[in-house]
Design an enzyme around this catalytic site. Structure first.
Site, PDB file in Angstrom:
ATOM      1  N   HIS A   1       0.861  -1.189   0.000  1.00 44.57           N
ATOM      2  CA  HIS A   1       0.000   0.000   0.000  1.00 44.57           C
ATOM      3  C   HIS A   1       0.896   1.237   0.000  1.00 44.57           C
ATOM      4  O   HIS A   1       2.130   1.119   0.010  1.00 44.57           O
ATOM      5  CB  HIS A   1      -0.985  -0.029   1.171  1.00 44.57           C
ATOM      6  CG  HIS A   1      -0.365  -0.103   2.534  1.00 44.57           C
ATOM      7  ND1 HIS A   1       0.456   0.865   3.045  1.00 44.57           N
ATOM      8  CD2 HIS A   1      -0.453  -1.063   3.494  1.00 44.57           C
ATOM      9  CE1 HIS A   1       0.833   0.540   4.261  1.00 44.57           C
ATOM     10  NE2 HIS A   1       0.312  -0.646   4.560  1.00 44.57           N
TER      11      HIS A   1
ATOM     12  N   HIS B   1       3.899   1.690   2.223  1.00 43.29           N
ATOM     13  CA  HIS B   1       5.148   1.019   1.814  1.00 43.29           C
ATOM     14  C   HIS B   1       5.802   1.774   0.663  1.00 43.29           C
ATOM     15  O   HIS B   1       7.025   1.801   0.532  1.00 43.29           O
ATOM     16  CB  HIS B   1       4.874  -0.412   1.332  1.00 43.29           C
ATOM     17  CG  HIS B   1       4.178  -1.259   2.336  1.00 43.29           C
ATOM     18  ND1 HIS B   1       3.042  -1.975   2.049  1.00 43.29           N
ATOM     19  CD2 HIS B   1       4.449  -1.487   3.634  1.00 43.29           C
ATOM     20  CE1 HIS B   1       2.646  -2.625   3.140  1.00 43.29           C
ATOM     21  NE2 HIS B   1       3.482  -2.345   4.106  1.00 43.29           N
TER      22      HIS B   1
ATOM     23  N   CYS C   1       2.318  -9.763  20.041  1.00 48.81           N
ATOM     24  CA  CYS C   1       1.407  -9.329  18.967  1.00 48.81           C
ATOM     25  C   CYS C   1       1.924  -9.930  17.667  1.00 48.81           C
ATOM     26  O   CYS C   1       3.049  -9.625  17.245  1.00 48.81           O
ATOM     27  CB  CYS C   1       1.344  -7.805  18.861  1.00 48.81           C
ATOM     28  SG  CYS C   1       0.467  -7.296  17.358  1.00 48.81           S
TER      29      CYS C   1
ATOM     30  N   CYS D   1       2.739  -7.381  14.841  1.00 47.26           N
ATOM     31  CA  CYS D   1       4.038  -6.700  15.011  1.00 47.26           C
ATOM     32  C   CYS D   1       5.183  -7.710  15.000  1.00 47.26           C
ATOM     33  O   CYS D   1       6.331  -7.319  14.833  1.00 47.26           O
ATOM     34  CB  CYS D   1       4.141  -5.997  16.362  1.00 47.26           C
ATOM     35  SG  CYS D   1       3.100  -4.589  16.594  1.00 47.26           S
TER      36      CYS D   1
ATOM     37  N   CYS E   1      -2.650  -4.689  21.596  1.00 41.86           N
ATOM     38  CA  CYS E   1      -1.412  -4.135  21.059  1.00 41.86           C
ATOM     39  C   CYS E   1      -1.629  -2.640  20.787  1.00 41.86           C
ATOM     40  O   CYS E   1      -2.644  -2.272  20.179  1.00 41.86           O
ATOM     41  CB  CYS E   1      -1.063  -4.859  19.756  1.00 41.86           C
ATOM     42  SG  CYS E   1       0.052  -3.912  18.707  1.00 41.86           S
TER      43      CYS E   1
ATOM     44  N   HIS F   1      -1.730  -2.204  16.707  1.00 39.65           N
ATOM     45  CA  HIS F   1      -2.778  -2.853  15.904  1.00 39.65           C
ATOM     46  C   HIS F   1      -4.148  -2.877  16.575  1.00 39.65           C
ATOM     47  O   HIS F   1      -5.127  -3.315  15.979  1.00 39.65           O
ATOM     48  CB  HIS F   1      -2.339  -4.263  15.505  1.00 39.65           C
ATOM     49  CG  HIS F   1      -1.176  -4.243  14.568  1.00 39.65           C
ATOM     50  ND1 HIS F   1       0.120  -4.261  15.009  1.00 39.65           N
ATOM     51  CD2 HIS F   1      -1.114  -4.130  13.225  1.00 39.65           C
ATOM     52  CE1 HIS F   1       0.936  -4.186  13.975  1.00 39.65           C
ATOM     53  NE2 HIS F   1       0.221  -4.108  12.882  1.00 39.65           N
TER      54      HIS F   1
ATOM     55  N   LYS G   1      -2.784   5.268  11.126  1.00 46.70           N
ATOM     56  CA  LYS G   1      -1.746   4.720  10.260  1.00 46.70           C
ATOM     57  C   LYS G   1      -2.418   3.869   9.183  1.00 46.70           C
ATOM     58  O   LYS G   1      -3.269   3.042   9.482  1.00 46.70           O
ATOM     59  CB  LYS G   1      -0.828   3.839  11.104  1.00 46.70           C
ATOM     60  CG  LYS G   1       0.285   3.205  10.311  1.00 46.70           C
ATOM     61  CD  LYS G   1       1.094   2.248  11.182  1.00 46.70           C
ATOM     62  CE  LYS G   1       2.116   1.526  10.335  1.00 46.70           C
ATOM     63  NZ  LYS G   1       2.285   0.128  10.703  1.00 46.70           N
TER      64      LYS G   1
ATOM     65  N   LYS H   1      -2.285  -2.646   6.416  1.00 47.97           N
ATOM     66  CA  LYS H   1      -2.910  -3.754   5.709  1.00 47.97           C
ATOM     67  C   LYS H   1      -4.083  -4.295   6.494  1.00 47.97           C
ATOM     68  O   LYS H   1      -4.988  -4.871   5.949  1.00 47.97           O
ATOM     69  CB  LYS H   1      -1.858  -4.853   5.505  1.00 47.97           C
ATOM     70  CG  LYS H   1      -0.781  -4.417   4.558  1.00 47.97           C
ATOM     71  CD  LYS H   1       0.277  -5.479   4.374  1.00 47.97           C
ATOM     72  CE  LYS H   1       1.399  -5.314   5.352  1.00 47.97           C
ATOM     73  NZ  LYS H   1       2.664  -5.873   4.909  1.00 47.97           N
TER      74      LYS H   1
HETATM   75  N1  MSP Z   1       9.178  -6.575   7.900  1.00 47.57           N
HETATM   76  C1  MSP Z   1       9.310  -5.494   8.807  1.00 47.57           C
HETATM   77  C2  MSP Z   1      10.558  -4.690   8.518  1.00 47.57           C
HETATM   78  C3  MSP Z   1      11.821  -5.494   8.558  1.00 47.57           C
HETATM   79  S1  MSP Z   1      13.199  -4.530   8.094  1.00 47.57           S
HETATM   80  C4  MSP Z   1      14.515  -5.499   8.446  1.00 47.57           C
HETATM   81  C5  MSP Z   1       8.104  -4.578   8.685  1.00 47.57           C
HETATM   82  N2  MSP Z   1       7.377  -4.702   7.576  1.00 47.57           N
HETATM   83  S2  MSP Z   1       6.075  -3.850   7.235  1.00 47.57           S
HETATM   84  O1  MSP Z   1       5.691  -4.282   5.921  1.00 47.57           O
HETATM   85  O2  MSP Z   1       5.100  -3.981   8.272  1.00 47.57           O
HETATM   86  O3  MSP Z   1       6.505  -2.358   7.249  1.00 47.57           O
HETATM   87  C6  MSP Z   1       7.605  -1.943   6.518  1.00 47.57           C
HETATM   88  C7  MSP Z   1       7.806  -0.461   6.605  1.00 47.57           C
HETATM   89  O4  MSP Z   1       6.693   0.204   6.064  1.00 47.57           O
HETATM   90  C8  MSP Z   1       7.994   0.048   8.045  1.00 47.57           C
HETATM   91  O5  MSP Z   1       9.074   0.958   8.071  1.00 47.57           O
HETATM   92  C9  MSP Z   1       6.739   0.801   8.306  1.00 47.57           C
HETATM   93  O6  MSP Z   1       6.977   1.908   9.138  1.00 47.57           O
HETATM   94  C10 MSP Z   1       6.406   1.281   6.898  1.00 47.57           C
HETATM   95  N3  MSP Z   1       5.004   1.622   6.844  1.00 47.57           N
HETATM   96  C11 MSP Z   1       3.924   0.796   6.888  1.00 47.57           C
HETATM   97  N4  MSP Z   1       2.810   1.575   6.935  1.00 47.57           N
HETATM   98  C12 MSP Z   1       3.174   2.887   6.929  1.00 47.57           C
HETATM   99  C13 MSP Z   1       2.501   4.095   6.873  1.00 47.57           C
HETATM  100  N5  MSP Z   1       1.212   4.183   6.928  1.00 47.57           N
HETATM  101  N6  MSP Z   1       3.245   5.217   6.729  1.00 47.57           N
HETATM  102  C14 MSP Z   1       4.609   5.201   6.581  1.00 47.57           C
HETATM  103  N7  MSP Z   1       5.265   4.076   6.653  1.00 47.57           N
HETATM  104  C15 MSP Z   1       4.581   2.924   6.963  1.00 47.57           C
HETATM  105  O7  MSP Z   1       7.881  -3.778   9.594  1.00 47.57           O
END
Ligand code: MSP
Length: 517
Positions: free
Chosen positions: A31, A34, A139, A142, A157, A160, A306, A309
């Site tokens: 999304h 990411h 969680c 997380c 959590c 979440h 935030k 997903k």
């Molecule tokens: N898999 C772990 C990261 C491991 S790195 C060795 C993870 N994955 S995640 O898919 O949940 O999130 C990845 C990144 O996307 C995180 O830095 C998270 O902060 C970022 N984001 C996910 N949603 C976000 C927003 N809504 N806004 C900005 N960044 C966000 O955590």
């Protein structure tokens, strides 16, 4: 005469720049939360390529752990199939957004298993890993344990907003508590940005570090612990190591030594503890250098929450690309989201930024210039005036852009670049070349200057506008790609040679309608 030393002591040492995004969980589709860190890292990598740095840009997917195993169960497929399908969706999203990553790592790759096992074995041999037992609230979303005090209403959590689960297991512990002094030393230099986030990491350490459990027996979807068959490494201790795997740890140590520790990690604020405390500690425990810098962004919010997903507010990159194009998408997130604080996503703001900066300031300038060159200069672009009043504006725009990209502040870099465009539009308004005599020196001078600004803009905006920069380049008659130019030389005033055929094309960024409230 002694032979020339072209090894590590060589005079022509290359400047290297290694940048990473977090690796994304494969439980669900990408999304815009990411896409934001990925587009940011991409633009920074592109800037460093313009500077001529040897650049390595890494992204990828985080594929082990309970979260993925449960998503696979819910979808009635194996964890491997879940990982294969979703990892591909991330690749597709990044292809769509013109992400120029040099590598895409998957934590299920054999090279990564080898690297994880080697790094953690080293930490164990150095006395930093011991067996113990653990119980706590966990969680799954997380993939992290919480203290009872951290839970909302005693059960949920805090991120979440759903119940954490009680887990008890025998596992191996990483002796984080014994690395406090080393971590404080690392954090006491310029390592974590912005400053407030460095203080947050310092605060975590000053509260007192506990040893952390780094293996699991309750699942088998993970990297096996090489010294104990009943265990797999807990997903975070596997995931973080991806940054070392990708540049050769565990497979090519010479390559690894070229890139490490000159690394810049881009992360979100929710994973600060892992990157600014656990990761440097793991590296130190394994006898390696901690990373050079960690840059921590805030969240993109929708309605104050935030984007996630698991939430209802999912917006995909493809949805927005359909409305704004790839460049419109990239430009908005780079120009409007300041790296560090949280930022509320607004579709209306995106439309308004597109119309003002892309359709009006840039798009209109290009169509104005190409039209006048056709009407007044026979379609052939004149060379710029070396003494132009715009030369000083261009120099300060370059300085502003360089400074902004260097500090990972894309809005600052793009504002500086767009300032040159606004000044050039004002210069045209003042001089009114469309009223000047066809073929005159006067019109040639003004149009040469405007073409030079378009050349400079194509280069300076290329980290953000990957297609439009080349469209401008071609429209003003230049060969090749703006991205192949090298800074700072290419930013010197006067690079547009003149005498080139200028092409009058369709508008680069057609205006968009502002949606009704
Ligand atoms: N898999 C772990 C990261 C491991 S790195 C060795 C993870 N994955 S995640 O898919 O949940 O999130 C990845 C990144 O996307 C995180 O830095 C998270 O902060 C970022 N984001 C996910 N949603 C976000 C927003 N809504 N806004 C900005 N960044 C966000 O955590």
């Amino acid at each position: 005469m002694p032979a020339l030393d072209l090894g590590s002591g060589s005079l022509c040492a290359v400047s290297r720049f290694y940048i990473t995004t977090p690796i994304y969980y494969v439980n669900d589709a990408p999304h815009i939360g990411h896409a934001y860190p990925t587009v940011t890292a991409d633009a920074i990598a592109r800037w460093h390529r313009l500077l001529g740095d040897e650049t390595m840009f890494l992204t990828g997917t985080d594929e082990h752990g309970l979260k993925i195993q449960r998503a696979a169960e819910a979808n009635g497929i194996s964890p491997q199939e879940q990982a294969d399908n979703t990892s591909q969706r991330f690749r597709d999203a990044w292809d769509l957004l013109d992400i120029s990553n040099d590598q895409f790592i998957r934590t299920t790759e054999p090279r990564h298993h080898t690297a994880v096992q080697e790094l953690l074995t080293r930490a164990k041999e150095n006395g930093f890993i011991e067996k113990g037992s653990y119980a706590g609230y966990y969680c799954v979303a997380c993939e992290a344990y919480y203290n009872a005090d951290d839970l909302v209403d005693g059960t949920n959590c805090p991120i979440h907003e759903r119940p954490a689960e009680w887990f008890e297991e025998d596992n191996y512990f990483f002796k984080l508590s014994s690395l406090e002094a080393e971590l404080l030393e690392w954090l006491n230099s310029e390592t974590v940005f912005p400053e407030g986030k460095r203080n947050e990491a310092l605060g975590i350490i000053k509260l007192g570090l506990e040893d952390v459990s780094i293996t699991r027996t309750s699942i088998d979807w993970g990297v096996p612990v090489p010294w104990d068959d009943d265990h797999v490494f807990y997903v975070w201790y596997d995931a973080l190591i991806n940054y070392a795997t990708a540049v050769g740890f565990g497979s090519d140590i010479d390559e690894f030594n070229l890139w490490w520790p000159e690394t810049h990690h881009i992360i979100g604020k929710d994973i600060l503890r892992f990157h600014c405390v656990y990761w440097p500690a793991m590296l130190i425990a394994a006898g390696l250098q901690p990373p050079k810098q960690v840059h921590v962004s805030g969240f993109l919010l929708v309605g104050g929450k935030k984007l996630s997903k698991t939430g209802l507010t999912q917006i995909t990159p493809a949805d927005l690309v359909e409305d704004f194009g790839v460049d419109g998408f990239r430009y908005h997130f780079l120009r409007d989201v300041s790296f560090g604080p949280d930022s509320e996503f607004s579709y209306e703001q995106m439309v308004s930024r597109y119309n003002s900066d892309l359709a009006n300031t840039l798009g209109n300038l290009l169509s104005r210039v190409t039209t006048v060159v056709h009407k007044k200069c026979g379609g052939v672009g004149p060379a710029p005036n070396p003494e132009s009043e715009l030369a000083a504006v261009a120099a300060s725009s370059y300085q502003g852009a360089a400074d902004g990209w260097e500090r990972l502040q894309a809005p600052v870099a793009l504002e500086a670049t767009w300032n040159l465009l606004r000044e050039t539009n004002a210069y045209l308004e003042r001089n009114e070349p469309w009223k000047m005599e066809e073929g005159s020196d006067e019109v040639a001078t003004v149009m040469g200057d405007a073409l030079e600004v378009l050349r400079l803009t194509a280069i300076l905006a290329s980290p953000a506008l990957t297609s439009a920069s080349d469209a401008i380049w071609t429209a003003i008659g230049l060969d090749g790609s703006a991205a192949d130019e090298r800074l700072p030389d290419a930013a010197l005033w006067g690079g547009y040679p003149g005498g080139l055929p200028v092409i009058k094309g369709t508008p680069l960024f057609p205006r968009l309608k502002v949606p009704e409230a």
